[in-house]
Each structure stands twice: as C-alpha cells, then as structure tokens.
Design an enzyme around this catalytic site. Structure first.
Site, mmCIF file in Angstrom:
data_model
loop_
_atom_site.group_PDB
_atom_site.id
_atom_site.type_symbol
_atom_site.label_atom_id
_atom_site.label_comp_id
_atom_site.label_asym_id
_atom_site.label_seq_id
_atom_site.Cartn_x
_atom_site.Cartn_y
_atom_site.Cartn_z
ATOM 1 C CB CYS A 153 -9.210 19.840 -34.002
ATOM 2 S SG CYS A 153 -10.794 19.174 -34.549
ATOM 3 C CG HIS A 213 -5.610 17.969 -35.803
ATOM 4 N ND1 HIS A 213 -6.916 18.414 -35.847
ATOM 5 C CD2 HIS A 213 -5.062 18.338 -36.997
ATOM 6 C CE1 HIS A 213 -7.148 19.017 -37.001
ATOM 7 N NE2 HIS A 213 -6.019 18.989 -37.712
#
Length: 557
Positions: free
Chosen positions: A96, A152
């Site tokens: 991610c 993130h």
C-alpha cells in the site's frame, strides 16, 4: 511448446464480459438519494485543462477483472477499459504505502526513504515533508484538489495530513485498513481507535454505519455536484475495497453463492460493489458536466492476496512480493480526450509516471531541481507511441535481508544478494534476496470451502538460491529462470542495481511511539506529535539548566 502455452494463456487473459449501459441509472453503491443539483450545466467556453479523476483500488488481483477472464462480473470496469486504453504492461509496488508514495511524488521508494515495508499506525513516520506532491503541483495551476478514501502515508504530525500535502479537502481513513462499517481499527491488543476523517477532524457525524465503498462514492457525488465544472478538478478516489477485512452488503453476494470458498465469495461481493460504485461515479461525471473534458485513470495499488480471496493467475506470487503477481496491476485510462480509443497499450508504464504525465496534461511546470523517476507517458497511452521508459527499479530494501545464503560472492562481487531487490531493464527482470511467496495459484485453488494449497503449483529450487533472471516479455509468468544461462546479463543488472543504490536516501522506519495510542487522543487515530510541546520541553530543560548554573555560581561565590 512453452511459447504456444504462453500464447494461449495470454489470449485467455484478454477475454471480456458484458457491459453496463450508462443510461440506466442503478441504485446501490454510493448512489445518493434524490437529484443533487438538477440538470447538467450548459457547456461553457472551451477548457484546455482536463478534469483528472484517479481511482485507486486496494489489493485487486491481476485476474480479478472481467476482461482478464475472471468469474467475478465487472461490467463497469470492462466497459470503461474497452472504450479507453488498457494498460497491459503496467507496474505498481507490492504494498500500500510504497505505491501511494510513488504515485503522489513520482519518485522511487529509495528516493523518499520509504523503501522498507509500510508506514505503521504507531510509527512517527510519514511521507517526508520536503517532497512536493501531485496535488500541490496541480493547485499551482488552478486545480481544485480533493481526496476521498484511504491515505496511508503517515499522520503522526499535523503537517503529514492530506490537507497539508496539497488537498483542499479530505474525507476518508488515515490507516491501511479497518472495519468497513464502524471504521475502527486495532493495530494490536488494546491499541484501537476510530479512523474516519473529514479534513483534519474525526468525522463522527458521518458514522452512520454506511459501508465505506458506498459512503465514499456519495462523498464524490457531493463534491462533483457542488463544484463548477468550468474549473479544473483533481479527484483522487482511493477506495478501501477490496482490502481485508472481507465485508460486503448482503445483496452483492447474490451472483456468487456458487463459490464455495468463503473468502473468494466475500471478495467477489466486495468487487461487485466497487464496480457498481465506479459506475455511479461515472454517471455523476456525465450528469454534472465533467465527462467530456475528463481523464479517468483506474489502477490497483498492488497484486491480490490469495488467502484473502484475490487471484493473480496466471502470474506468479502475490501481494507483498516482487514476483509479477505482486507488482503487475490492473490498469486503464478512459477519456474522450484519448486519440486511440479502444486499444491496448503494451508499452512499459509505472505508477511513478502519473506524476509528470498529469502535471503536463494540466499545463503545469515540473521544477528542474525535482529529481523524478517517472516519465510523461501520455503520448504512449493516447497515441500508441513508444514508451520513454526502458527500466523500472522495483525496489532495494536494505533492511530486508532474510536470504540467509545471500552473499557478495553470489552477486559476482557487485551486489550482496542477501538484500531483497528487483529491477526490470527492457525485457529482463532480476530478483535478489528473498522475493517472497512464489506459488502460482490457479482458479481451482478456490474451489473448496477453505484455502487449499494442494492445487497450487509449488516451486522447488536448490537451497541457497538468491538470484533469479527472467525474460519477462517471453516469459511473463516467470517459469524459466535464466540466471545460470546468462551470467553476463545478471552482472549488467547487478551493476544497474548498484548504480541506483548510490542515489538512495537513508531508510525511514522508526520504532513505534507509545504516544500514538488512540486512548491518549480521544479514542481516535490521529496526529500525536506536537512540535510546540517539544519546544516547550526543550525550553524548560534549558531554563532548568540555567537555574542550576546560577545556583552553582552563587555557591561558588
């Protein structure tokens, strides 16, 4: 014989499914009630700066789209891709944070210090503040910039938040995952908190138990309804789906009850909901007058995770690995502005390329002092020209040295093969160290009620192996290791790795900070590091030291 099999598999991967008619307005994922702003605005003066809509899916496997032969129906994605340009030689990062950081900066991980793993919720870490971001550059040339979905990229300081990195507004989550309905996330036992934000504050008012895919889509519709389509907009939609936990509204299971594997069934329902959400985003673009001057980019952030229902077949490996199944992604561009609509791009494209490509399309300027790793690939995508990119540094992770038998000797004295690294140069791909889980997971692996690895094609190689070489053009499934047959090519690529490594910045991977515990922040995951407090403490300590010195002087006198 091998070439024939590979060709057959390539043809299989290009099969397509039925399409969804744009004219039929369906209810469901993200459809807001009522008419948000009435009829479509009248066409204004010609606009040269396009509206940019970047949709990033989470953990979608390479096979998990209709036009790659999946049993999961994705009529919206199939139609958008068929009418646009499919990117069939498109690469991202295996996890991610790395993919998101490279998208937003146009730089490899080795040039931002994020080359190891991901940013953990409890780490005092974020995308370094000295990196200029894509939304910042777009704002310079008049774009309104909005982010909806998963960030993130770190949040330990207020300066790390999306609204401080170029976005006019932010609605979404800061962490890598969480419950789709409650938006709570536990990083470890007792370290739990709420993770839904609107701009810089917890979005408690929006906590109505709405499934995140639908909630994010409704927010996108509201943004489009309230913005003037005559002014350029950059909309970054980073959906949580189809990342674990595997959750979906009940009605999306309707077509997938025949899938025995519970994880695959849930995953299929989540992807069906995501496909419908993207249909509703596209309808909103048309309804409010953006579509004709828009560029829609769709990408997954990494490969799928078979244990969580994802499939990368016929590619090797999975999310978190540098095999093709971890880094080769579903991707396409859909736009009325494309010259070669309905085509397939097989030229090399990487996620870092979006930074210069989109800034150039927006008529922005790229500062000479910004050392980018991405290339402007718009003519490659739109007109079918050759890609300016001939290589990709997939990564060099100096912390991940789990290949016990790696050595400088195995790397011909050029490279320590204990280090996890991967590089692509033209047709060649080299991997060193421990590249990660390396099975091929065929569709029949999901045929049983639980995960079944008996169907997987297991790999056996001689103990101590730490170097692999593949001709990815001829062997995209990484079945024939050529490292022993072409030692000179191995040496060339090892030298290229060594050259890249000389430009790397130190790794940023600090230990966890106990102050990050949401219990200390009102039960919410959010910025905990306060610069003012640190200054006050240092000022106090300085003051205390001065007082001690004064006292000691008095005593001496």
């Amino acid at each position: 014989m091998v070439a024939a099999v590979l060709a057959g598999l390539s043809l299989l991967s290009l099969l397509t499914c039925g399409y969804l008619a744009w004219g039929s307005r369906r209810g469901g994922a993200g459809e807001a009630p009522g008419n948000l702003l009435g009829e479509e605005p009248a066409a204004g003066a010609p606009r040269s700066q396009p509206h940019i809509i970047f949709i990033l899916a989470d953990d979608q496997g390479f096979r998990d789209v209709g036009y790659h032969g999946s049993e999961i129906r994705t009529p919206t994605l199939d139609k958008l891709a068929a009418e646009g340009v499919k990117l069939e030689n498109y690469y991202v990062q295996p996890m991610c944070t790395p993919s998101r950081s490279q998208l937003i900066t146009g730089k490899y991980q080795i040039h931002t210090g994020l080359q190891h793993s991901i940013i953990r919720p409890t780490q005092p870490n974020c995308l370094p503040l000295d990196n200029v971001t894509l939304p910042q550059k777009l704002k310079e040339v008049g774009y309104s910039t909005h982010m909806v979905g998963k960030w993130h990229l770190g949040f330990y300081r207020r300066e790390c938040m999306p609204t401080q990195r170029g976005f006019d507004s932010f609605f979404g989550s800061l962490l890598g995952s969480g419950d789709y309905y409650t938006h709570f996330k536990c990083d470890s036992p007792g370290i739990c908190g709420y993770d839904l934000y609107e701009n810089d504050n917890a979005a408690w008012d929006h906590d109505n138990g709405i499934y995140s895919t639908q909630m994010y889509t409704q927010k996108v519709q509201q943004i489009l309804a309230s913005h003037n389509p005559r002014k350029p907009i950059f909309l970054y939609i980073a959906y949580q789906a189809v990342h674990s936990p595997l959750q979906a509204p009940g009605r999306y299971f309707e077509h997938y009850r025949s899938i025995n594997n519970i994880n695959r069934r849930r995953y299929a329902a989540m992807l069906a909901c995501l496909d419908e959400a993207i249909n509703n985003v596209t309808l909103a673009l048309r309804k409010y007058g953006y579509y004709e001057n828009s560029i829609i980019i769709y990408s997954s952030d990494n490969g799928g995770q078979p244990m969580a229902g994802g499939s990368n077949w016929p590619l090797r490996g999975s999310k978190g690995t540098y095999w093709e199944g971890g880094i080769r992604a579903v991707g396409f561009v859909h736009s009325p502005l494309l010259k070669n609509k309905g085509s397939v791009c097989k030229e090399l494209v990487h996620i870092t390329d979006w930074f210069p490509t989109l800034i150039t399309l927006a008529e922005g300027q790229i500062d000479e002092d910004i050392q980018l790793d991405g290339y402007d690939v718009w003519e490659t995508i739109s007109e079918g020209r050759r890609s300016p990119r001939v290589d990709i540094l997939h990564n060099i992770d100096p912390i991940y040295t789990k290949a016990k038998n790696g050595s400088w000797a195995a790397g011909y004295g050029i490279w320590n093969t204990a280090i996890q690294s991967a590089i692509r140069v033209n047709h060649w791909k080299l991997l060193t160290g421990n590249p990660g889980y390396s099975d091929w997971v065929p569709p029949q692996a999901f045929s049983n009620a639980g995960p079944n690895r008996w169907h997987n094609e297991r790999v056996s190689w001689s103990a101590g192996k730490t170097v692999w070489l593949f001709n990815i053009t001829a062997d995209p499934y990484e079945r024939v290791d050529l490292s022993a047959r072409h030692p000179e090519v191995v040496k060339q690529l090892l030298r290229r790795l060594s050259q890249f490594n000389k430009t790397a910045v130190p790794v940023r991977y600090p230990p966890k900070d106990p102050r990050s515990n949401p219990k200390l922040n009102g039960g919410v995951w959010g910025p905990w590091f306060k610069e003012d407090e640190k200054k006050k403490k240092s000022d106090k300590s300085k003051g205390a030291n001065k007082q001690k010195k004064m006292k000691s002087k008095k005593k001496a006198n």
